[in-house]
Scaffold this active site. Structure first.
Site, short mmCIF file in Angstrom:
data_model
loop_
_atom_site.label_atom_id
_atom_site.label_comp_id
_atom_site.label_asym_id
_atom_site.label_seq_id
_atom_site.Cartn_x
_atom_site.Cartn_y
_atom_site.Cartn_z
N HIS A 73 -19.13 47.10 72.18
CA HIS A 73 -20.17 46.94 71.18
C HIS A 73 -21.39 46.22 71.75
CE1 HIS A 73 -21.56 46.97 67.11
NE2 HIS A 73 -21.77 45.66 67.13
N HIS A 113 -22.28 50.26 61.00
CA HIS A 113 -21.34 49.24 60.55
C HIS A 113 -20.08 49.94 60.04
CE1 HIS A 113 -21.52 44.74 59.45
NE2 HIS A 113 -21.63 44.90 60.73
#
Ligand SMILES: Nc1ncnc2c1ncn2[C@@H]1O[C@H](COP(=O)(O)OP(=O)(O)O)[C@@H](O)[C@H]1O
Ligand SMILES: [Mg+2]
Lengths: 80, 738, 240, 80
Positions: free
Chosen positions: B47, B93
């Site tokens: 990430h 998200h």
């Protein structure tokens, strides 16, 4: 038959609403307030004579009334 | 964390490989401390570290005369004229939303908004791109409704209009929904702010919310042994958003910048203080020293590593000169926010972490950022692509196109998304001049004649069937949507949602999609100025459709010269721009009506795609068009229906003169690219035809606006209210079905 | 500053988000619009006050509940008592209800969802400071954007309000009021109410979003211009 | 010292949230549910040794924690 379920945020979880209320109370002169946390009370009226009421209400809590990732719940049932 | 890893080394439980751990040992020349290990583990995660994607992202064209800031900062920035600039970015998200859809989606909005603030821009619009499993499943309905409520709950509260997005349902997203949010911000071009730290000795100030144990669930193994069982409850992996504080953060940050009190500004996102401080130092080519004991905490007893990687929301980090600290604190206080000096900039490129007077970590800054491990995974063409039959068109013959059309019109992927954007305040700021429900939303820039068009697009079924062409089509569709409003495509951002990149087939999808996007960007002359990668979108080993969502911003010199998709008046002439071919492979029709997902997907000639957009845009700005709508999922039939619904007026279409030999199913539902449905007044029609000829674009006159029915040849004749109700209530009907 | 433009304040709370729109709108309607920060209330020269929409203090606890204790509310109470026009839109309406300057209370929307769309409302009463540009029965297309616009008042209060002409607007469709045109479940389809004196109006629809043709409707102009005119006339009356 | 305040809508006022939950429960097969009403639990942590805690909490309830037009409240205090 009634059941009362209290759903509140788990301990470490941020409670923005509680924080906002705590600081509003402080501004209003309630200096004795150290912390505020806000949850929900869900009062459920059930058909009479449901045999496994507690079990059923627990299922409701797990399936929809709370999200176990951030919330905890507590059930009180009472004969009316 | 379970005990399964009793024999596994700590670093492995934190997601680091043995060779990565070896790299850490070599860099430090010793064993890492607990804080250091925590910091490496979050910074070297996919990430934050872009380990598997970085090498490919260089392929994107990122330059252009209007680009003020390309990838590398918190968001990309382009010049839009009159001294104004626009910052924008999209972010995923997905995983938080799958666990807690309301808060996951809400904090997704919060995160992308802070990226925009960090550029010195005021957020002026949001878009949300959503993908879920099949809408028939109650679980999906719950995820969908809660995610929408979460986005609305956050965006509405901070007063930024959510003006567009996407909504797509497909079983491939059943266990892994996608929630991508895009934010657009406005700033004076000369007020562009950077995250690059500068000035040895300058204080580092943390402002916004206090820090709690949010979002560190994954690193809980680091907890010291005294922690009792059940304590992991105290380290929630899900963050709760506080949009009220975010609103204050927007205002405070903009006031700080306006008063020229800051040297650099950065939001706290994934990996919290660790990544924002490391990035600031790394961009500025210097070092930073932080004191975890100075960080204002929400909870007592937090350990240094917890403070360093906490993902508590609504926080920003700023570098200021010493004499301005007091003024900074004052502005924050006015907005009710805590501002605390938590560190100082140092000369050596080191990241030093102190806990009061104890040094608890010391890491070379670049080893956390630029020098993060990078991988070039293997890539292999998936078997399912080879297996695809050459053409599926012949399968479809139908004697009930009308029923099929209604079925498609009310299906979750085609039906109106009004029930979604109704829950978003899309009008606050009083700038939205083309509301959601058309091809792209348009925002005016008050005080100028200018406007911005914005859209997000990706047909992931196409990308699945043909990543290269699917990637191109995603860009081409966005360009069509922007052009239909009369705007010129200016730049894109992207959110690349894929499965596990360590699987060669997934990496092949990834590589090809990037190539396709890049080629299309080059053809349209639009650079990629920002983006985000989300890998490991899988459940039970099955990946989602590869979904490289494209967010495009276009510019309008005169915001009064726009077009909407709805037909307008009786007697207006209807034209179909572009040729229609037999291209039902990968179509919504094939998938929804016949349950077939097979290629080949529609062809795309990038030259024609651009010329068609140029022609339509020129027609919109010259004022000859009364409506313009691009053709995408569902083809011509759906476009006609949408133009009828959006204009609340009927239409009579006659396809006999189009001169092409296609079956009725192909004519109605083929998804050939580079097509638009437009209408003109009686008198302007000839002028439009002439314009099209100048651009060398084929246009066929196919009918007339009017009446209270939608009629297509002899195959379709539906009352307008049936068309409207089917389209408007489609999603609600699917939800009520179960 | 021209003499014939009245000074209208826009109260700004932490969390207000229609303050800029309201300032812009008041200027368009002919006022000098003046931002008034919640704890530094401007005193003296204001002829009227607008409380804008948004989520003051996050709307935590109840909408408007925390904002009612801001310093600026003292000024607003005073202005209301003096007969100066006070307009509360959306969150501003909710705040006026919490302070008791207007009767009733606010509940979550019937369907529990936030609703943003343009609705039609019907002007129900002309005996107030916000209607001199319109006639009773006029319908207007004005956007709403709220999660809690389900206005509630008990039957006795409703009866009183009806007989005093305190119901300012009702949701309608082409002038017809009915259950199907009520977007949020509010009592008697009420979209806006005034105090008994008629100088304080609270309404859920956003007139400041309906002032320019580019935004799809100019029907909010009547309300805003009426307020501007009433500010001028109340100033004259108070200064006599 | 902690106080727990329960704030709920007055009887007779339609509770949209309760209704939404009741119908969701019905759709999920909990047919025994007759009615649901939802209120708030506000947990207030107070400084120790506040003499007139009950009085103070009552003031908080009246001034800000509840709106008498639509809500009623109920206080429980407990020594911790
Ligand atoms: N999740 C969403 N949020 C807000 N608006 C949406 C959402 N999904 C779709 N829309 C809006 O609905 C309209 C139609 O969307 P879509 O069918 O994706 O358009 P297109 O095919 O032209 O890209 C667009 O105006 C789009 O912005
Ligand atoms: Mg389109």
């Amino acid at each position: 038959m009634n059941a009362k379920v209290v759903v509140s945020l788990k301990d470490g979880i941020l409670d923005p609403e509680g924080q906002a209320v705590a600081s509003a109370l402080g501004r209003m002169g309630f200096d004795e307030v150290k912390d505020v946390r806000i949850g929900k009370v869900i009062e459920i009226e059930l058909e009479d004579g449901i045999a496994d009421a507690e079990v059923r209400v627990k299922q409701m809590c797990e399936q929809i009334l709370s999200n176990p990732v951030i919330e905890k719940f507590h059930i009180q049932t009472e004969q009316s | 964390m379970s005990n399964t890893g009793a024999t596994a080394p700590l670093y492995e439980e934190l997601g680091l490989t043995a060779s990565e751990y070896q790299m850490i040992l070599e860099t430090l020349g010793r064993e890492p401390t607990q804080v250091e290990l925590a910091m490496y583990s979050v910074m070297w995660s996919e990430h934050c570290g872009y380990k598997h994607s970085r090498s490919m992202l260089g392929r994107f064209p990122t330059e252009g005369e209007k680009v003020l800031q390309g990838p590398g900062e918190n968001a990309g920035v382009i010049d839009v004229g009159d001294g104004w600039a626009v910052a924008f970015k999209m972010e995923s998200h997905n995983h938080p939303s799958a666990v807690e859809p309301f808060q996951g989606a809400a904090t997704g909005v919060g995160g992308i908004v802070r990226d925009i603030i960090a550029m010195g821009a005021r957020p002026i619009a949001l878009l949300d791109s959503l993908r879920f499993g099949s809408l028939e499943s109650p679980r999906v309905q719950h995820l969908f409704e809660e995610a929408v409520a979460g986005i609305g709950g956050y965006g509405n509260c901070i007063g930024v209009p959510t003006v567009g997005g996407e909504l797509f349902f497909d079983p491939s997203y059943e266990g892994n929904c996608l929630v991508n949010a895009m934010c657009i911000g406005l700033l004076r071009a000369d007020q562009l702010t950077s995250a690059a730290a500068a000035g040895v000795g300058n204080p580092v100030i943390l402002f916004g919310s206090r820090t709690g144990r949010d979002g560190i669930g994954g690193a809980s193994v680091l907890a010291s042994q005294e922690f009792k069982e059940g304590d992991e409850e105290k380290r929630p992996s899900v963050q709760v958003g506080d949009p009220f504080t975010e609103k204050l953060l927007i205002e405070a940050s903009l006031e700080l910048l306006d008063k020229e009190l800051l040297v650099a500004l950065q939001d706290l996102g994934a990996a919290g203080l660790t990544s924002s401080a490391a990035e600031m130092a790394s961009l500025g080519g210097m070092g930073i020293e932080l004191d975890v004991a100075a960080v204002p905490l929400r909870e007592s007893g937090m350990e240094p590593w917890e403070v360093m990687i906490s993902e508590s929301q609504e926080r920003m980090l700023a570098v200021v000169t010493p004499e301005k600290v007091a003024a900074v604190t004052e502005v924050c206080e006015k907005w009710g926010l805590t501002a605390t000096q938590v560190g100082v900039l140092i000369e050596d490129s080191e990241f030093v972490i102190n806990d009061g007077s104890d040094e608890v970590g010391r890491i070379p800054v670049l080893s956390l950022t630029d020098d993060c491990p990078k991988y070039q995974p293997e890539s292999k063409k998936p078997d399912y692509i080879e297996a695809s039959v050459p053409s599926v068109a012949t399968v479809f013959s139908s004697d009930s196109v009308e029923d099929e059309l209604l079925d498609l019109l009310g299906s979750p992927n085609i039906a109106s998304k009004r029930s979604v954007w109704d829950q978003y305040d899309h009008m606050v700021m009083t700038n939205t001049t083309v509301l959601p429900g058309h091809d792209a939303a348009v925002i005016r820039l008050k005080g100028t004649d200018r406007g911005l068009a914005m859209t997000s697009d990706c047909n992931s079924r196409y990308v699945y069937l043909d990543p290269l062409k699917g990637g191109m089509i995603a860009v081409a569709e966005a360009a069509r949507n922007v052009s239909a409003t009369g705007a010129t495509p200016a730049a894109i951002t992207d959110c690349l949602n894929f499965g596990n990149p360590e699987k060669p087939e997934i990496y092949w999808q990834f590589k090809n999609a990037i190539e396709g996007i890049s080629q299309a960007c080059e053809a349209f002359g639009v650079p990629v100025v920002s983006g985000n990668v989300s890998f490991y979108n899988e459940s039970n080993g099955a990946a989602i459709y590869p979904t490289p969502t494209i967010g495009m911003v276009g510019t309008l010199d005169d915001v009064t010269k726009t077009c909407e998709s709805g037909f307008r008046s009786d007697g207006d002439r209807i034209f179909l721009v572009g040729d229609t071919l037999s291209e039902l492979g990968g179509s919504e029709y094939a998938s929804h009506v016949h349950n077939i997902v097979e290629g080949p997907i529609p062809s795309l000639d990038l030259g024609v795609a651009k010329a068609t957009c140029d022609m339509v845009r020129s027609a919109v700005s010259s004022g000859v068009l009364k409506s313009a709508h691009d053709l995408s999922e569902g083809g011509l039939a759906i476009a006609v229906a949408e133009s009828c619904v959006n204009g609340a007026i009927g239409a009579k279409i006659d396809l006999s003169s189009s001169g092409q030999e296609l079956s009725i199913v192909e004519s109605l539902f083929s998804e050939t690219q580079s097509r638009f449905l437009v209408s003109t007044s009686q008198s302007d029609g000839d002028g439009f035809l002439k314009l099209a000829e100048e651009f060398g674009i084929r246009v066929a006159e196919i009918g007339e606006v009017g009446g209270d029915a939608m009629q297509i040849g002899s195959a379709v004749e539906l009352p307008l209210d049936v068309v409207c109700n089917t389209y408007q209530q489609g999603i609600q009907k699917w939800i009520q079905k179960t | 500053m021209t003499v014939d433009r009245p000074n209208i304040g826009v109260a700004i709370f932490p969390g207000s988000n229609c303050d800029a729109d309201s300032l812009h709108g008041l200027e368009l309607a002919g006022a000098n619009a003046i931002p008034v920060w919640h704890d530094h209330p401007e005193t003296g020269s204001l002829d009227g006050m607008m409380i804008p929409g948004g989520f003051s203090y996050g709307d935590y606890l109840r909408t408007g509940a925390i904002a009612q204790f801001s310093t600026v509310m003292d000024l607003i109470r005073q202005m209301a008592d003096d007969g100066r026009p006070v307009l509360g839109v959306c969150n501003g309406f909710q705040i006026l209800l919490e302070t008791g300057l207007l009767p009733g209370g606010m509940l979550r929307n019937r369907d529990m969802k936030f609703i943003c769309r343009t609705v039609q409302i019907r002007l129900e009463s002309t005996g107030n400071s916000f209607s001199n540009q319109n006639a009773s029965g006029d319908t207007m297309r004005i956007p709403i954007a709220h999660g809690e616009g389900n206005y509630y008042a008990d039957p006795k209060t409703l009866a009183e309000m009806n007989s005093n002409g305190q119901v300012a607007f009702r949701y309608c469709d082409n002038g017809i009021v009915g259950a199907s045109t009520n977007p949020n479940g509010s009592s008697e389809s009420i979209a806006g109410v005034t105090n008994a004196a008629g100088n304080v109006l609270g309404m859920m629809p956003h007139p400041e979003r309906a002032l320019e043709p580019q935004l799809g409707s100019t029907d909010g102009l009547g309300i805003m211009r009426s307020m501007v005119e009433s500010c001028i006339s109340s100033r004259a009356a108070i200064n006599v």
